[in-house]
Design a protein around this motif. Structure first.
Motif, short mmCIF file in Angstrom:
data_model
loop_
_atom_site.label_atom_id
_atom_site.label_comp_id
_atom_site.label_asym_id
_atom_site.label_seq_id
_atom_site.Cartn_x
_atom_site.Cartn_y
_atom_site.Cartn_z
N GLY A 34 2.55 -19.34 -1.60
CA GLY A 34 2.35 -18.08 -0.90
C GLY A 34 3.63 -17.56 -0.27
O GLY A 34 3.91 -16.37 -0.29
N ALA A 74 1.40 -13.68 -7.10
CA ALA A 74 1.89 -12.34 -6.72
C ALA A 74 0.74 -11.34 -6.70
O ALA A 74 0.65 -10.49 -5.81
CB ALA A 74 2.98 -11.90 -7.68
N ILE A 101 -1.63 -11.68 -3.64
CA ILE A 101 -1.07 -11.08 -2.44
C ILE A 101 -1.02 -9.55 -2.55
O ILE A 101 -1.34 -8.83 -1.61
CB ILE A 101 0.31 -11.70 -2.14
N ALA A 102 -0.64 -9.09 -3.74
CA ALA A 102 -0.57 -7.63 -3.93
C ALA A 102 -1.95 -6.99 -3.74
O ALA A 102 -2.06 -5.84 -3.34
CB ALA A 102 -0.01 -7.31 -5.31
N GLU A 103 -3.01 -7.74 -4.03
CA GLU A 103 -4.35 -7.19 -3.84
C GLU A 103 -4.85 -7.34 -2.40
O GLU A 103 -6.03 -7.12 -2.11
CB GLU A 103 -5.33 -7.81 -4.85
N GLY A 104 -3.96 -7.75 -1.52
CA GLY A 104 -4.31 -7.74 -0.10
C GLY A 104 -4.91 -9.02 0.44
O GLY A 104 -5.44 -9.05 1.54
N ILE A 105 -4.83 -10.09 -0.35
CA ILE A 105 -5.43 -11.35 0.11
C ILE A 105 -4.32 -12.26 0.64
O ILE A 105 -3.34 -12.53 -0.07
CB ILE A 105 -6.17 -12.06 -1.04
N ILE A 106 -4.45 -12.71 1.88
CA ILE A 106 -3.53 -13.72 2.41
C ILE A 106 -4.35 -15.01 2.53
O ILE A 106 -5.07 -15.20 3.51
CB ILE A 106 -2.97 -13.31 3.80
N LEU A 147 -13.85 -13.62 -1.37
CA LEU A 147 -12.45 -13.82 -1.78
C LEU A 147 -12.31 -14.83 -2.91
O LEU A 147 -11.47 -14.66 -3.80
CB LEU A 147 -11.60 -14.24 -0.58
#
Lengths: 502, 375
Positions: free
Chosen positions: A391, A255, A258-263, A308
């Motif tokens: 994811g 979570a 993803i919340a930190e903008g990494i896909i 990343l």
């Protein structure tokens, strides 16, 4: 074996020889090819199942056309005679989408194997439906391109089947499912009419019929040509392997990533039983003293991957990771994946049989779902191993059973159904990527109301009003199209006892 | 104008209209009202159905009522460092429901997909006056037919969406425009094709008649820096590239994305295989204006000619032309959507009737619907 299929039509069975003659006239087959129609009982045996091997049924016959004109003529003839048709790609469906019916012609598209055109400038490829998923990538990789959706069966599954099932893969959070990567199709409808939907440009006007054909599980039409987008292959890819004491912490890590903008290109989770089974099988050095293992892969320019991977390692630490390894080279990255990719056969080694489920849940509900799954496992007396596309919240619980123990398959199926009900109850869905097929057919009312299902079935009626194409799949109750077309003045009509239910 | 308060209200309105043989036109912010043929229909506003139902940024999913202003939705997701990746745009007052129903997508569409690709689920009222749910509220789902695809871009021809679940994605931390100047259309397209086909991960590519080519590089700071450093080299055979300041680039991107400010009283939105974009521009009548987005896959054409020459050229090149702006008389005469093949049109009519058997939403805005029985 709790799922019933429609009762075969005696009239169709009685005219089997005439059907074979008629179809052989349409599809004689090339000399020495063994013919375009297979109807000898012993020769039908290899066709009696797809990837959902618990269910077997030899088809009425198999027809293997080679041209769109033949597909059209076969369908037109069957339509005029009221003969049902089940389309089949490579037969790798895990939901029984290509399960034959005793009174239906099995229409195999395996001879449509050509890559028709590759346009690197516009980044599209036009291929026949029998081309395998991986073969598309192989056809374009010399120029640095690939086809993004990568279902785990990609060496065998075909693009026609991918279109029917809207197949995904481990990279679909970042790159989308089949539907996001297909620009156009040629389909043949049950009455033999050939229609082209979409094309080689984006966002055609009018209704998005292509959008509803993709993922329609072979119920709307037979795909005879597909135009896909191809993408430049990422410069590099790196992966990190992180162990956590339990799935809750692993879920919190996902979570936060993803919340930190990494896909990430891929983000896979395995629970303790899955880790142990995989490590015993492939020995790639998975930590055995952790409760959950994450494989996080990023791809793109080297500068991006390096950055990343550092960020992900930092987030993992902050969420209580107990082990963390970053791939330093391609061999190491492949080793990280080897265990995950071998998870199904690995589980196959520790259990005579297993059922693979496919629900999606909102990720925040993962701890609750895993806890409840443990309880169910104890109640049913069956073990379960979990692999998880973390994811996007797509769970693949593997239920371990022994088909030779009387009643155990039924028990495993009941367990599986309970897991899927649980997925829906927490706000998720019955199937994230395997399709409804026959496997989840009878669970559809868990997720959709009668009105919702009827609306879907009205779309079916617009394509195939006689319900001849792939019957018995997806919908738990077959409503006649005339009945669905009627408008009731009152709401909440009573269920119709005269309708066939299976 | 009828103003339902909720889906049940709306279902009653539609059921009444179906029973009485009346026509209804669905409206969000009425920002696309001039699209399609002039028509007479009772208006139903969905602008009263507003508000966020659920938004958990880490799940990448947003559920919102259809009448919520697009600008509010965009501000909300931006406040969490996220975005609607299909880059929807619209005039003041545009609603999220109307924007998705119109299939609006911006420059990022070429790499991130369109409204159709980001609509995960919905609640809607069909032309039968029945509330139905389709899709789901998770990012990965293949359960049942993908009716959200049909509803996105359907222009209210099937039913009224009352609630939408959209996929949201992280907003890039850094966005840089790399630009080239002085390129003729063919050279501009070649440069964009090279960039989009390269590993520099360009997320949008546009070109304008003054010879400007815009390439958008977005993502994490070190990655953007690395890709911007390598792009000029990758495109060395095509053009000279340099970074363009945001205040100069933003209005140019806007022009390419929206087609606004093009000359002429008639505007076409042409979608075609990008390789033919320059040829289409070459075939344009005297005085026509254009803007190119999606790497050449979208051409906005502005002209004063009220004939269909642009549409004919687009068709010859494997593309299609949508009439988005025209005087009333022309809109009454010329179809808004590019004509479809007969078989496709017939199938489309059957699918439309599967949702709207009494033609409640067939207002005459799209003439093909009025002649559905003839195909």
């Amino acid at each position: 074996m709790t799922i019933a299929m429609p009762v075969p039509d005696a009239e169709t069975l009685a005219k089997r020889e005439r059907i074979a003659r008629a179809l052989r006239a349409i599809v004689p087959g090339a000399k020495g090819s063994g013919g375009g129609v297979i109807d000898a009982p012993e020769a039908l045996r290899p066709w009696e199942s797809d990837g959902l091997t618990a269910y077997r049924q030899p088809p009425l016959m198999v027809v293997l056309p080679e041209t769109t004109a033949q597909v059209s003529a076969v369908l037109k003839w069957c339509h005029s005679e009221g003969v049902k048709v089940v389309p089949r790609g490579a037969g790798t469906s895990l939901s029984g989408g290509a399960l034959p019916l005793a009174d239906a012609v099995l229409l195999g598209l395996g001879k449509f194997k050509r890559v028709l055109e590759i346009d690197y400038e516009d980044r599209v490829a036009v291929v026949q439906p029998g081309v395998t998923n991986l073969a598309i990538t192989q056809a374009v990789e010399g120029r640095g391109f690939y086809y993004a959706p990568d279902p785990s069966s990609q060496i065998a599954c075909t693009i026609g089947g991918n279109v029917a099932e809207n197949s995904g893969g481990v990279h679909c959070l970042k790159y989308g499912l089949t539907t996001n990567n297909v620009l156009g199709v040629e389909i043949v409808m049950m009455d033999g009419e050939i229609v082209r939907l979409g094309g080689r440009h984006l966002d055609p006007g009018g209704l998005d019929l292509l959008g509803v054909v993709v993922g329609s599980e072979g119920l709307l039409g037979v795909v005879t040509e597909v135009t896909v987008r191809i993408l430049p292959k990422p410069e590099t890819a790196r992966a990190v392997l992180v162990g956590f004491p339990d799935a809750e912490q692993a879920g919190a890590c996902v979570a936060q990533v993803i919340a930190e903008g990494i896909i990430p290109a891929g983000m896979e989770m395995m629970d303790r039983p899955a880790i142990h089974a995989a490590e015993a099988f492939v020995q790639v050095g998975y930590p055995l003293d952790v409760g959950a293992l994450l494989i996080v892969e990023v791809d793109g320019p080297a500068a991006e991957c390096d950055f990343l991977i550092g960020e992900i390692a930092r987030i993992a630490d902050a969420n209580g990771a107990v082990t963390s390894r970053v791939s330093e080279n391609e061999a190491e990255r492949m080793a990280f994946w080897a265990g995950r990719k071998a998870a199904f056969p690995a589980v196959g080694r520790i259990s005579p049989d297993y059922l693979c489920m496919d629900g999606t849940i909102p990720r925040r509900r993962l701890p609750d779902v895993l806890r409840r799954m443990d309880e169910l496992s104890a109640e049913y007396g069956l073990r379960v191993a979990n692999v998880f596309h973390a994811g996007d919240g797509n769970l693949h619980p593997l239920i371990l059973y022994d088909a030779n123990v009387p009643g155990e398959l039924d028990k495993a199926e009941a367990f599986g159904a309970d897991i899927l009900r649980l997925c829906v109850a927490v706000g998720g869905v019955l199937t994230g990527e395997h399709g409804v097929g026959i496997e989840k057919r009878d669970l559809m009312p868990e997720m959709f109301s009668e009105a919702d299902l009827k609306q879907q079935q009205r779309v079916k009626c617009a394509f195939d009003p006689e319900l001849l194409l792939n019957p018995g799949k997806v919908f738990p109750v077959l409503h006649r199209c005339a009945e669905l077309g009627r408008m009731h003045v009152h709401h909440g009509a009573l269920p119709h006892p005269e309708l066939p239910r299976f | 104008m009828l103003e339902p308060r909720d889906a049940a209200d709306l279902a009653e309105i539609v059921a009444d209209a179906a029973a009485g043989g009346r026509k209804l036109e669905l409206r969000g912010g009425s920002t696309h009202a001039e699209f399609g043929a002039p028509r007479e229909a009772e208006l139903v506003s969905l602008a009263g159905l507003t508000g966020v139902v659920d938004y958990d940024p880490a799940e990448l999913v947003l559920t919102v009522r259809a009448g919520t202003p697009l600008a509010e939705v965009q501000a909300l997701v931006a406040s969490e460092g996220q975005m609607l990746a299909f880059e929807p745009w619209g005039d003041a007052g545009a609603t999220i429901g109307g924007t998705v129903a119109a299939g609006v997508a911006g420059s990022r569409r070429v790499t991130a997909g369109s409204a159709r690709d980001h609509l995960l689920g919905l609640t809607a009222v069909s032309g039968r006056g029945e509330v139905f749910v389709a899709g789901a509220k998770v990012v990965k789902n293949v359960t049942g037919y993908d009716l959200p695809k049909l509803m996105a871009g359907s222009w209210g021809r099937l039913g009224a969406m009352t609630e939408l679940t959209l996929k949201v994605l992280p907003r890039p931390r850094e966005v840089v425009t790399m630009a080239a100047r002085g390129l003729a259309p063919a050279a501009a397209h070649a440069a964009m094709a090279c960039a989009l086909g390269s590993r520099a991960d360009v997320s949008a590519a546009a070109a304008l008649p003054d010879g400007t080519v815009l390439l958008r590089v977005a993502g994490f700071v070190p990655s953007v820096a690395a890709r911007c450093a390598v792009l000029p080299e990758l495109l060395a055979g095509h053009c000279a590239l340099e970074a363009m300041a945001e205040d100069e680039a933003a209005p140019l991107w806007w022009r390419a994305m929206t087609g606004e400010a093009l000359h002429g009283a008639v505007r076409w939105d042409v979608h075609l295989p990008p390789r033919h974009a320059a040829e289409l521009i070459g075939a344009l009548p005297e005085g026509a204006d254009w803007a190119m987005d999606w790497g050449g896959g979208r051409l906005w054409i502005g002209t004063d000619h009220e004939d269909e020459a642009v549409r004919e050229s687009a068709a010859l090149l494997g593309g299609e032309a949508r009439l988005v702006l025209a005087p009333k008389a022309m809109r009454a005469r010329v179809l808004a959507f590019h004509p479809r093949a007969r078989g496709v049109l017939a199938l489309e009519a059957r699918v439309r009737r599967a949702f709207d058997p009494k033609d409640v939403f067939a207002t005459g805005r799209f003439a093909e619907d009025a002649h559905a029985d003839a195909v």
